[in-house]
Motif scaffolding. Structure first.
Motif, PDB file in Angstrom:
ATOM      1  N   UNK A  21      -1.487 -14.082   6.060  1.00 16.91           N
ATOM      2  CA  UNK A  21      -2.210 -14.821   5.289  1.00 16.91           C
ATOM      3  C   UNK A  21      -2.801 -14.909   4.329  1.00 16.91           C
ATOM      4  N   UNK A  22      -3.705 -13.901   4.204  1.00 17.25           N
ATOM      5  CA  UNK A  22      -4.696 -13.141   2.995  1.00 17.25           C
ATOM      6  C   UNK A  22      -4.235 -12.205   2.615  1.00 17.25           C
ATOM      7  N   UNK A  23      -2.688 -11.659   3.051  1.00 18.34           N
ATOM      8  CA  UNK A  23      -2.100 -10.730   2.482  1.00 18.34           C
ATOM      9  C   UNK A  23      -1.216 -10.942   1.368  1.00 18.34           C
ATOM     10  N   UNK A  24      -1.131 -12.029   1.940  1.00 18.74           N
ATOM     11  CA  UNK A  24       0.404 -12.920   0.917  1.00 18.74           C
ATOM     12  C   UNK A  24      -0.628 -13.996  -0.277  1.00 18.74           C
ATOM     13  N   UNK A  27       6.988 -14.982  14.310  1.00 22.20           N
ATOM     14  CA  UNK A  27       6.483 -16.505  13.383  1.00 22.20           C
ATOM     15  C   UNK A  27       5.199 -16.902  13.389  1.00 22.20           C
ATOM     16  N   UNK A  28       4.330 -16.001  13.802  1.00 21.53           N
ATOM     17  CA  UNK A  28       2.695 -15.612  13.418  1.00 21.53           C
ATOM     18  C   UNK A  28       2.811 -15.024  12.111  1.00 21.53           C
ATOM     19  N   UNK A  29       3.046 -13.669  11.712  1.00 23.22           N
ATOM     20  CA  UNK A  29       3.467 -12.715  10.165  1.00 23.22           C
ATOM     21  C   UNK A  29       4.366 -13.506   9.309  1.00 23.22           C
ATOM     22  N   UNK A  30       5.507 -14.291   9.784  1.00 21.77           N
ATOM     23  CA  UNK A  30       6.497 -14.487   8.865  1.00 21.77           C
ATOM     24  C   UNK A  30       6.351 -12.858   7.837  1.00 21.77           C
TER      25      UNK A  30
END
Ligand SMILES: [Mg+2]
Ligand SMILES: [Zn+2]
Length: 328
Positions: A191-194, A280-283
């Motif tokens: 999420x942070x990376x996105x 699913x968690x990483x997307x």
């Protein structure tokens, strides 16, 4: 949460002839500016210093502040920000609760700043600096600069690293990045990376005995984006896929080998037969697979659901762990 470096002052940042307080005596160790400038991308800085010279009557609190303000200002000129300086003004026999290795100041900092203690460091040239870090559950680095050599034999707690200088300690701090993550951790990281617009690439496998085919596959995967997350089949998951005699190397060993590779940013061990829950968690933006699995591989619907795509990589040189074991 923020990662901090809790810096000792005298003998760590500035040269310490003993009870240093005159501004004319302020001299930084070589490499201190460079070191802190390199570290500031990932860490914030706080100074924690025992100033028993005040309690002993060698100099006043005002002298201390004058010297310390000068030091903080000199650092500021080098674009280095000290968030706060905590100091204990008491003589040791006062048995106060703020003198290192007591953790009062770290606890205060924890409240004021959002400190990730587990990922933070205490760095200093005295055994009480190491004691402070251990008591507060940070990582610790003992410096042989300042009084570090003299007090070395008093060191009762083993620091995580011993270094000649702050600059040299960077090698350790930077390599300490733990790459092996849980599914929950990687979900948060992704999420942070996105948010930072990083392109996340995933791939998965057993990586039981690493061979040139694996290296090619991982290199090509990494090229598809910024961050490569490798899903590693757990031991039970390998057994389910490849039979009871596998894996040869257990999951911790396989994860350790993978995480030592430059092109691998994170490794996550997963228990299921397929990596779908992990995806699913990483997307991911891109999920890489061997070409034999095709664009309609089992991962495809999950990856596409979140706007990602499948990238296929050819089987380089026909290597496979199974063939290596059979000797064919
Ligand atoms: Mg010191
Ligand atoms: Zn104190």
């Amino acid at each position: 949460m923020n990662k901090f470096i809790f810096l000792d002052r005298d003998g760590t940042l500035n040269i310490d002839e003993g009870y240093t307080y005159k501004t004319k005596d302020l001299k930084f160790f070589p490499g201190v500016f460079k070191a802190l400038n390199l570290l500031k991308k990932n860490f914030k800085f706080i100074i924690i210093t025992n100033q028993s010279g005040i309690g002993r009557g060698y100099y006043t609190e005002r002298d201390f502040n004058k010297f310390n303000n000068r030091l903080v200002n000199e650092l500021k000129k080098q674009k280095i920000k000290i968030e706060k300086t905590y100091y204990c003004p008491h003589a040791p026999e006062k048995n106060c609760d703020c003198r290192k290795p007591n953790i009062k100041f770290i606890k205060e900092a924890e409240k004021e700043f959002d400190v990730d203690l587990k990922e933070s460091f205490v760095i200093g040239d005295h055994p009480h600096d190491i004691g402070l870090g251990k008591n507060a559950n940070t990582k610790t680095i003992y410096l042989l600069s300042g009084h570090g050599k003299k007090h070395f034999k008093e060191l009762k707690i083993k620091p995580d690293y011993i270094s000649d200088s702050l600059l040299e300690a960077i090698k350790f701090i930077n390599q300490k990045k733990e790459k092996i993550k849980t599914k929950k951790e990687i979900e948060k990281i992704a999420k942070g990376l996105k948010k930072k617009n990083k392109k996340i690439v995933t791939c998965n496998g057993c990586f039981d005995i690493l061979h040139p085919g694996h290296m090619y596959f991982l290199e090509q995967s990494k090229k598809q984006g910024d961050i490569l997350v490798v899903g590693l089949n757990s031991d039970s998951s390998v057994k389910e896929n490849k039979g009871p005699k596998r894996p040869i190397n257990n999951e911790r060993a396989r994860a350790a080998v993978l995480s030592s590779l430059d092109m691998v940013d994170y490794v996550v061990i997963f228990d299921e037969k397929t990596p779908i829950k992990l995806l699913e968690a990483i997307k991911p933006d891109v999920h890489c697979n061997g070409e034999e699995y095709g664009y309609d591989c089992i991962e495809a619907p999950t990856v596409k659901k979140y706007g990602g795509k499948i990238h296929l990589i050819r089987n380089f040189g026909g290597f496979s762990t199974t063939k290596l074991i059979k000797g064919v």
